[in-house]
Design a protein around this motif. Structure first.
Motif, short mmCIF file in Angstrom:
data_model
loop_
_atom_site.label_atom_id
_atom_site.label_comp_id
_atom_site.label_asym_id
_atom_site.label_seq_id
_atom_site.Cartn_x
_atom_site.Cartn_y
_atom_site.Cartn_z
N ALA A 34 1.05 -1.17 0.42
CA ALA A 34 -0.01 0.22 -0.46
C ALA A 34 0.66 1.21 -0.42
O ALA A 34 0.78 2.46 -0.69
CB ALA A 34 -0.79 -0.35 1.72
N GLU A 35 1.51 1.15 0.40
CA GLU A 35 2.72 2.18 0.45
C GLU A 35 3.41 2.39 -0.49
O GLU A 35 3.53 3.44 -1.36
CB GLU A 35 3.86 2.12 1.74
N LEU A 36 3.77 1.55 -1.38
CA LEU A 36 4.08 0.98 -2.76
C LEU A 36 3.26 2.32 -3.60
O LEU A 36 3.60 2.67 -4.51
CB LEU A 36 4.87 0.29 -3.04
N LEU A 37 1.51 1.99 -3.44
CA LEU A 37 0.63 2.65 -4.32
C LEU A 37 0.15 4.02 -3.27
O LEU A 37 -0.84 4.48 -3.93
CB LEU A 37 -0.51 1.75 -4.49
N GLU A 38 0.78 4.34 -2.83
CA GLU A 38 -0.33 5.15 -2.08
C GLU A 38 -0.22 6.56 -2.64
O GLU A 38 -0.80 7.44 -2.68
CB GLU A 38 1.09 6.27 -0.79
N GLY A 39 0.50 6.85 -4.46
CA GLY A 39 0.15 7.76 -5.12
C GLY A 39 -0.55 7.48 -6.28
O GLY A 39 -0.98 8.31 -6.26
N TYR A 40 -1.17 6.87 -5.90
CA TYR A 40 -2.84 6.34 -6.75
C TYR A 40 -4.39 6.04 -6.25
O TYR A 40 -5.03 6.81 -6.95
CB TYR A 40 -2.06 5.21 -7.77
N GLU A 41 -3.83 5.34 -5.00
CA GLU A 41 -4.94 5.26 -4.07
C GLU A 41 -4.87 5.14 -2.84
O GLU A 41 -4.01 4.79 -2.68
CB GLU A 41 -5.20 4.12 -4.71
N LEU A 70 2.43 -12.52 -7.35
CA LEU A 70 1.50 -12.06 -8.71
C LEU A 70 0.32 -11.44 -9.56
O LEU A 70 -0.68 -10.44 -9.43
CB LEU A 70 0.79 -13.64 -9.90
N SER A 71 -0.37 -11.42 -7.30
CA SER A 71 -1.89 -10.36 -7.79
C SER A 71 -1.25 -9.23 -7.07
O SER A 71 -2.15 -8.29 -7.82
CB SER A 71 -2.30 -10.82 -6.59
N MET A 72 -0.43 -8.80 -6.80
CA MET A 72 0.17 -7.92 -6.27
C MET A 72 0.59 -6.89 -7.05
O MET A 72 0.51 -5.93 -7.53
CB MET A 72 1.48 -7.62 -5.20
N ILE A 73 1.54 -7.59 -8.41
CA ILE A 73 1.78 -6.96 -9.35
C ILE A 73 0.96 -6.98 -11.01
O ILE A 73 0.43 -5.31 -10.79
CB ILE A 73 3.22 -8.04 -10.24
N GLU A 74 -0.64 -7.69 -10.55
CA GLU A 74 -1.69 -7.38 -11.37
C GLU A 74 -2.25 -6.33 -10.84
O GLU A 74 -2.99 -5.08 -11.92
CB GLU A 74 -2.33 -8.76 -10.94
N SER A 75 -2.73 -6.04 -9.33
CA SER A 75 -3.35 -5.34 -8.77
C SER A 75 -2.27 -3.75 -9.08
O SER A 75 -2.90 -2.58 -9.93
CB SER A 75 -3.35 -5.36 -7.21
N ALA A 76 -0.87 -4.01 -8.88
CA ALA A 76 0.02 -2.69 -8.81
C ALA A 76 -1.01 -2.23 -10.81
O ALA A 76 -0.62 -0.63 -10.73
CB ALA A 76 1.04 -2.62 -8.97
N LEU A 77 -1.00 -3.05 -12.05
CA LEU A 77 -1.28 -1.92 -12.82
C LEU A 77 -2.25 -2.12 -13.22
O LEU A 77 -2.44 -1.14 -13.43
CB LEU A 77 -0.44 -3.58 -13.62
N GLU A 78 -3.27 -2.57 -11.89
CA GLU A 78 -4.75 -2.21 -12.43
C GLU A 78 -4.58 -0.77 -12.25
O GLU A 78 -5.83 0.05 -12.48
CB GLU A 78 -5.09 -3.23 -11.99
N SER A 80 -2.80 1.65 -10.85
CA SER A 80 -2.22 2.58 -11.69
C SER A 80 -2.44 2.61 -13.05
O SER A 80 -1.53 4.02 -13.77
CB SER A 80 -0.79 2.50 -11.87
N ASN A 81 -3.06 2.45 -13.17
CA ASN A 81 -3.14 2.46 -15.44
C ASN A 81 -2.59 2.02 -15.87
O ASN A 81 -1.91 2.47 -16.68
CB ASN A 81 -3.66 3.79 -15.59
N ASN A 82 -1.26 1.25 -15.37
CA ASN A 82 -0.13 0.72 -16.22
C ASN A 82 0.79 1.83 -16.27
O ASN A 82 1.48 1.48 -17.10
CB ASN A 82 -0.82 -0.16 -16.97
N GLU A 83 0.65 2.27 -15.01
CA GLU A 83 2.03 3.17 -15.31
C GLU A 83 2.33 3.04 -14.31
O GLU A 83 3.51 4.02 -14.40
CB GLU A 83 0.98 4.86 -15.08
N VAL A 84 2.76 2.17 -13.53
CA VAL A 84 3.31 2.08 -12.08
C VAL A 84 4.27 1.55 -12.28
O VAL A 84 4.85 1.09 -13.70
CB VAL A 84 3.30 0.70 -11.49
N SER A 85 5.95 2.18 -12.05
CA SER A 85 7.20 1.66 -12.69
C SER A 85 7.65 0.67 -12.43
O SER A 85 7.54 -0.46 -11.99
CB SER A 85 7.99 2.96 -11.67
N GLN A 86 9.23 0.23 -13.14
CA GLN A 86 9.66 -1.38 -12.98
C GLN A 86 10.28 -1.43 -11.78
O GLN A 86 10.22 -2.55 -11.64
CB GLN A 86 10.30 -0.96 -14.03
N ALA A 87 10.63 0.30 -11.10
CA ALA A 87 11.08 0.46 -9.78
C ALA A 87 10.63 -0.32 -8.60
O ALA A 87 11.22 -1.18 -8.07
CB ALA A 87 11.85 1.44 -9.72
#
Length: 232
Positions: A34-41, A70-78, A80-87
């Motif tokens: 959640a901390e990694l994706l806090e910029g999106y939701e 795999l679910s974390m990666i797929e959730s991150a992509l969704e 972020s609208n596929n904008e999540v960074s490779q890092a």
């Protein structure tokens, strides 16, 4: 109503959160995710969407850390609208790898109980999750020598238990299952005529939560694994 365990010959143990700590590490990973994706939701939204993704993917990936990754990666992509960074994706993968390599932490009283029961009963491990990961954890736990058999199931429903007990030539009336989940370790066994002991863990995955029956039949609940020695 008191449950009679006098004719028990075989005892099955769940592994995760019954023999060793497991769910705690998933919760910690969820917090970091959640901390990694806090910029999106918001955190609440991230948690909800990750859980939905895990449930959707259960039929594909099964239970365990790899499916969770795999679910974390797929959730991150969704999210972020596929904008999540490779890092960030690399950091998510590292969260899963850290979980896999985490030292095994035995729960209180586990080895004392197994020492008392070994030789008196046939002891087996019945768990679900990723085969390689569960075998690795059992090896690291130092508990392998206590068990006659280890089975990693794709799921823990009535048919899974019936098929396994039949395969292992175990009379259902002589079988006792011990675990932390009413949904997976207790009620399916009671429903097929076996008995069970419910040892709740302080943290439970949302998918495993279920309302306790108003009438307990065929099982007891105790707050410590060591307490089962009073009944056996």
């Amino acid at each position: 109503m008191e449950v009679d365990y006098s004719d028990i010959r075989v005892i099955g143990f769940d592994a995760d959160d019954t023999l060793w700590v497991n769910e705690t590490y998933f919760r910690e990973a969820e917090e970091k995710f959640a901390e990694l994706l806090e910029g999106y939701e918001t955190k609440n939204k991230i948690d909800q969407e990750l859980f939905k993704m895990e449930i959707k993917n259960l039929a594909l990936y099964g239970y365990g850390i790899k499916g969770f990754m795999l679910s974390m990666i797929e959730s991150a992509l969704e999210l972020s609208n596929n904008e999540v960074s490779q890092a960030t994706l690399s950091e998510i993968l590292n969260l899963g790898k850290e979980m896999i390599s985490h030292p095994v932490e035995l729960l209180d009283g586990v080895e004392v109980v197994l020492k008392q029961l070994k030789g008196k009963y046939r002891l087996i491990v019945l768990t679900k999750g990723d085969l390689l990961d569960q075998e690795r954890k059992l090896e690291r736990s130092g508990l392998s020598a206590y068990f006659h058999h280890v089975e990693v199931l794709s799921d823990k429903k009535e048919k899974n238990y019936q098929d396994l007990l039949s395969h292992l030539n175990i009379d259902v009336k002589e079988f006792l299952m011990i675990g932390n989940s009413l949904r997976s370790d207790v009620l399916p066994l009671v429903n097929i005529g076996a008995r069970a002991v419910h040892v709740p863990f302080h943290t439970t995955w949302q998918h495993e939560e279920i309302e306790e029956p108003k009438q307990k039949t065929g099982y007891i609940t105790t707050n410590s694994l060591a307490n089962i020695l009073e009944y056996l």
